[in-house]
Every structure is written in C-alpha cells, then in structure tokens.
Design a protein around this motif. Sequence first.
Motif, PDB file in Angstrom:
ATOM      1  N   TRP A  22      72.554  18.789  87.922  1.00  0.00           N
ATOM      2  CA  TRP A  22      73.582  19.826  88.024  1.00  0.00           C
ATOM      3  C   TRP A  22      73.574  20.396  89.440  1.00  0.00           C
ATOM      4  O   TRP A  22      72.505  20.567  90.045  1.00  0.00           O
ATOM      5  N   PRO A  23      74.754  20.711  89.974  1.00  0.00           N
ATOM      6  CA  PRO A  23      74.823  21.180  91.360  1.00  0.00           C
ATOM      7  C   PRO A  23      74.149  22.539  91.542  1.00  0.00           C
ATOM      8  O   PRO A  23      74.368  23.463  90.756  1.00  0.00           O
ATOM      9  N   ALA A  24      73.351  22.646  92.577  1.00  0.00           N
ATOM     10  CA  ALA A  24      72.651  23.899  92.873  1.00  0.00           C
ATOM     11  C   ALA A  24      73.669  25.003  93.144  1.00  0.00           C
ATOM     12  O   ALA A  24      74.664  24.794  93.841  1.00  0.00           O
ATOM     13  N   GLY A  25      73.420  26.159  92.571  1.00  0.00           N
ATOM     14  CA  GLY A  25      74.298  27.295  92.804  1.00  0.00           C
ATOM     15  C   GLY A  25      75.620  27.243  92.075  1.00  0.00           C
ATOM     16  O   GLY A  25      76.514  28.047  92.348  1.00  0.00           O
ATOM     17  N   ARG A  26      75.757  26.326  91.128  1.00  0.00           N
ATOM     18  CA  ARG A  26      77.033  26.213  90.410  1.00  0.00           C
ATOM     19  C   ARG A  26      76.831  26.222  88.891  1.00  0.00           C
ATOM     20  O   ARG A  26      77.670  25.709  88.146  1.00  0.00           O
ATOM     21  N   MET A  27      75.720  26.794  88.422  1.00  0.00           N
ATOM     22  CA  MET A  27      75.455  26.822  86.987  1.00  0.00           C
ATOM     23  C   MET A  27      75.059  28.225  86.542  1.00  0.00           C
ATOM     24  O   MET A  27      74.668  29.073  87.348  1.00  0.00           O
ATOM     25  N   ALA A  28      75.175  28.449  85.232  1.00  0.00           N
ATOM     26  CA  ALA A  28      74.705  29.672  84.593  1.00  0.00           C
ATOM     27  C   ALA A  28      74.056  29.273  83.282  1.00  0.00           C
ATOM     28  O   ALA A  28      74.280  28.160  82.772  1.00  0.00           O
ATOM     29  N   VAL A  29      73.240  30.177  82.728  1.00  0.00           N
ATOM     30  CA  VAL A  29      72.559  29.892  81.466  1.00  0.00           C
ATOM     31  C   VAL A  29      72.673  31.096  80.543  1.00  0.00           C
ATOM     32  O   VAL A  29      72.584  32.248  80.983  1.00  0.00           O
ATOM     33  N   ILE A  30      72.901  30.808  79.263  1.00  0.00           N
ATOM     34  CA  ILE A  30      72.917  31.819  78.201  1.00  0.00           C
ATOM     35  C   ILE A  30      71.805  31.465  77.237  1.00  0.00           C
ATOM     36  O   ILE A  30      71.650  30.304  76.861  1.00  0.00           O
ATOM     37  N   GLY A  31      71.014  32.460  76.835  1.00  0.00           N
ATOM     38  CA  GLY A  31      69.952  32.205  75.877  1.00  0.00           C
ATOM     39  C   GLY A  31      69.892  33.281  74.814  1.00  0.00           C
ATOM     40  O   GLY A  31      70.026  34.474  75.112  1.00  0.00           O
ATOM     41  N   SER A  32      69.700  32.860  73.574  1.00  0.00           N
ATOM     42  CA  SER A  32      69.615  33.778  72.445  1.00  0.00           C
ATOM     43  C   SER A  32      68.207  33.756  71.869  1.00  0.00           C
ATOM     44  O   SER A  32      67.657  32.677  71.607  1.00  0.00           O
ATOM     45  N   SER A  33      67.603  34.930  71.690  1.00  0.00           N
ATOM     46  CA  SER A  33      66.292  35.055  71.074  1.00  0.00           C
ATOM     47  C   SER A  33      65.254  34.232  71.855  1.00  0.00           C
ATOM     48  O   SER A  33      65.071  34.448  73.044  1.00  0.00           O
ATOM     49  N   LEU A  34      64.605  33.252  71.232  1.00  0.00           N
ATOM     50  CA  LEU A  34      63.663  32.409  71.967  1.00  0.00           C
ATOM     51  C   LEU A  34      64.376  31.692  73.112  1.00  0.00           C
ATOM     52  O   LEU A  34      63.802  31.476  74.183  1.00  0.00           O
ATOM     53  N   GLY A  35      65.644  31.354  72.903  1.00  0.00           N
ATOM     54  CA  GLY A  35      66.430  30.751  73.979  1.00  0.00           C
ATOM     55  C   GLY A  35      66.580  31.664  75.177  1.00  0.00           C
ATOM     56  O   GLY A  35      66.732  31.205  76.310  1.00  0.00           O
ATOM     57  N   GLY A  36      66.531  33.001  74.950  1.00  0.00           N
ATOM     58  CA  GLY A  36      66.572  33.943  76.055  1.00  0.00           C
ATOM     59  C   GLY A  36      65.315  33.867  76.906  1.00  0.00           C
ATOM     60  O   GLY A  36      65.364  33.949  78.134  1.00  0.00           O
ATOM     61  N   PHE A  37      64.183  33.696  76.238  1.00  0.00           N
ATOM     62  CA  PHE A  37      62.913  33.491  76.941  1.00  0.00           C
ATOM     63  C   PHE A  37      62.992  32.233  77.804  1.00  0.00           C
ATOM     64  O   PHE A  37      62.623  32.235  78.985  1.00  0.00           O
ATOM     65  N   THR A  55      80.393  25.714  87.614  1.00  0.00           N
ATOM     66  CA  THR A  55      81.029  24.567  86.967  1.00  0.00           C
ATOM     67  C   THR A  55      80.224  24.030  85.782  1.00  0.00           C
ATOM     68  O   THR A  55      80.676  23.143  85.075  1.00  0.00           O
ATOM     69  N   HIS A  56      79.018  24.592  85.572  1.00  0.00           N
ATOM     70  CA  HIS A  56      78.131  24.107  84.524  1.00  0.00           C
ATOM     71  C   HIS A  56      77.542  25.291  83.755  1.00  0.00           C
ATOM     72  O   HIS A  56      77.101  26.269  84.375  1.00  0.00           O
ATOM     73  N   LEU A  57      77.515  25.178  82.430  1.00  0.00           N
ATOM     74  CA  LEU A  57      76.982  26.261  81.600  1.00  0.00           C
ATOM     75  C   LEU A  57      76.042  25.683  80.548  1.00  0.00           C
ATOM     76  O   LEU A  57      76.407  24.800  79.775  1.00  0.00           O
ATOM     77  N   LEU A  58      74.834  26.232  80.530  1.00  0.00           N
ATOM     78  CA  LEU A  58      73.794  25.834  79.575  1.00  0.00           C
ATOM     79  C   LEU A  58      73.621  26.937  78.541  1.00  0.00           C
ATOM     80  O   LEU A  58      73.540  28.108  78.902  1.00  0.00           O
ATOM     81  N   TYR A  59      73.574  26.562  77.261  1.00  0.00           N
ATOM     82  CA  TYR A  59      73.324  27.533  76.187  1.00  0.00           C
ATOM     83  C   TYR A  59      72.068  27.097  75.438  1.00  0.00           C
ATOM     84  O   TYR A  59      71.960  25.952  74.989  1.00  0.00           O
ATOM     85  N   LEU A  60      71.112  28.028  75.303  1.00  0.00           N
ATOM     86  CA  LEU A  60      69.845  27.731  74.644  1.00  0.00           C
ATOM     87  C   LEU A  60      69.708  28.582  73.388  1.00  0.00           C
ATOM     88  O   LEU A  60      69.708  29.817  73.452  1.00  0.00           O
ATOM     89  N   HIS A  61      69.587  27.920  72.243  1.00  0.00           N
ATOM     90  CA  HIS A  61      69.520  28.614  70.960  1.00  0.00           C
ATOM     91  C   HIS A  61      68.112  29.135  70.690  1.00  0.00           C
ATOM     92  O   HIS A  61      67.161  28.851  71.430  1.00  0.00           O
ATOM     93  N   GLY A  62      67.967  29.870  69.611  1.00  0.00           N
ATOM     94  CA  GLY A  62      66.704  30.511  69.279  1.00  0.00           C
ATOM     95  C   GLY A  62      65.829  29.700  68.335  1.00  0.00           C
ATOM     96  O   GLY A  62      66.154  28.564  67.953  1.00  0.00           O
ATOM     97  N   PHE A  63      64.713  30.305  67.956  1.00  0.00           N
ATOM     98  CA  PHE A  63      63.730  29.692  67.053  1.00  0.00           C
ATOM     99  C   PHE A  63      64.372  29.409  65.701  1.00  0.00           C
ATOM    100  O   PHE A  63      65.027  30.259  65.131  1.00  0.00           O
ATOM    101  N   ARG A  64      64.185  28.203  65.188  1.00  0.00           N
ATOM    102  CA  ARG A  64      64.739  27.742  63.905  1.00  0.00           C
ATOM    103  C   ARG A  64      66.269  27.614  63.947  1.00  0.00           C
ATOM    104  O   ARG A  64      66.876  27.308  62.920  1.00  0.00           O
ATOM    105  N   SER A  65      66.874  27.825  65.088  1.00  0.00           N
ATOM    106  CA  SER A  65      68.329  27.758  65.187  1.00  0.00           C
ATOM    107  C   SER A  65      68.760  26.396  65.709  1.00  0.00           C
ATOM    108  O   SER A  65      67.963  25.451  65.762  1.00  0.00           O
TER     109      SER A  65
END
Length: 197
Positions: free
Chosen positions: A63-78, A7-17
Amino acid sequence: MARMANTHLLYLHGFRSSPLSAKAQLTAARVAARHPGVTWWCPQLPPSPREALALVQRGIADWPAGRMAVIGSSLGGFYASWVAHAKHCPSVLLNPAVDPARDLARYIGEQTAWHDPEARFFFRAEYIDELRAWDVRGQAPGGAELLLAMQGDEVLDWREMVERYPQARQVVLPGGDHALSVYPEWVDAVLEFCQLA
C-alpha cells in the motif's frame, strides 16, 4: 501543501468478530458507494495476535505510504494503533481494547465466533504474550487519531480509552453498548476523518 487523500482503507474487527460485523458491513457499503476508487480490505483475523498482524502486514505491504487509514473496533482498535504507528497513518478507534493481554486472559480456551456460533476456535495462553508484544502504549501516535467511545460499553471501560488516547479527537457518548449500535449515525464522520479519495 494540502495532504493527498487516502486511497486505501483497512478495517480490523474485534475478538470473536468477523468481516460480517454490522459496523464492517456498513463501512464497506458506504466506502463502495461514496469512494469507489478506494481500496477496501477487512480481513478475517486469526485468533493468534502474531498471526493476525503478520496477515495484516503482508496485506498492506504494497500500500502506498501516506495514502492509507485504518479503522479498528475493540481488539481491532488495539491492532489499529499498532498499524498506525508502523505506517504513520490516521486511525479510528471504535470502543478500542486498551489492555487486551489483561482482559482476554479469562477467555483462554475454546471460543465460538460471534457471527457463526458453529465456528469454534481455541484462544491459547501464549496469545497473551503475543498481545503484549504488539502493545504500543506509551509511544507517540503514528498519525491523527479519532476515538469513538461509549460510556455504556458493557465490556470495556470508556475511561481507560480516554486515558489511553489523550492526543486523539475524542467523541465520548453517553449510554450505548460495546457493539456501538449508534455507529450508523457516525459512519460518515468516521470516513470524513479518514480523508478518503
């Protein structure tokens, strides 16, 4: 028993982004259109890794445990790998930085923001040690992982990505670039992997 949808999605951008990146904007639009009940968050991350992950920790604390996902690009992937390890959630890694403490050492000093060249920030030497402190290499993944790596990435080495994420579902594409210009062709598969409600 089938796993409940996220039910929850986190997106983390990269360096200088920023949240204005093409990938972040496309993902946000697709989530809004197809998963309107999902909580979406793509924060502007400060240059300090310690401050960036402190911001993320505060933002997802409830955020509820077991109900989230995360996407990360470049440094955000780290960063996403650390979040997934801490929250035991699935992660999608888009041309992820494998060893940013090594790679970003040459960027110490004043930098410009990619989406706003007028915006400047200072990348400090102590940030390298902060990056080392958040490195979860060598530890078991916190959840299912999807790696999307471009062989034509002009910034990071796709072979290091493949080696870093041996347990991930790996999609390695020929050609391409660090910006992952083919992302529009893959955004649906990314969100399917995230198992959104």
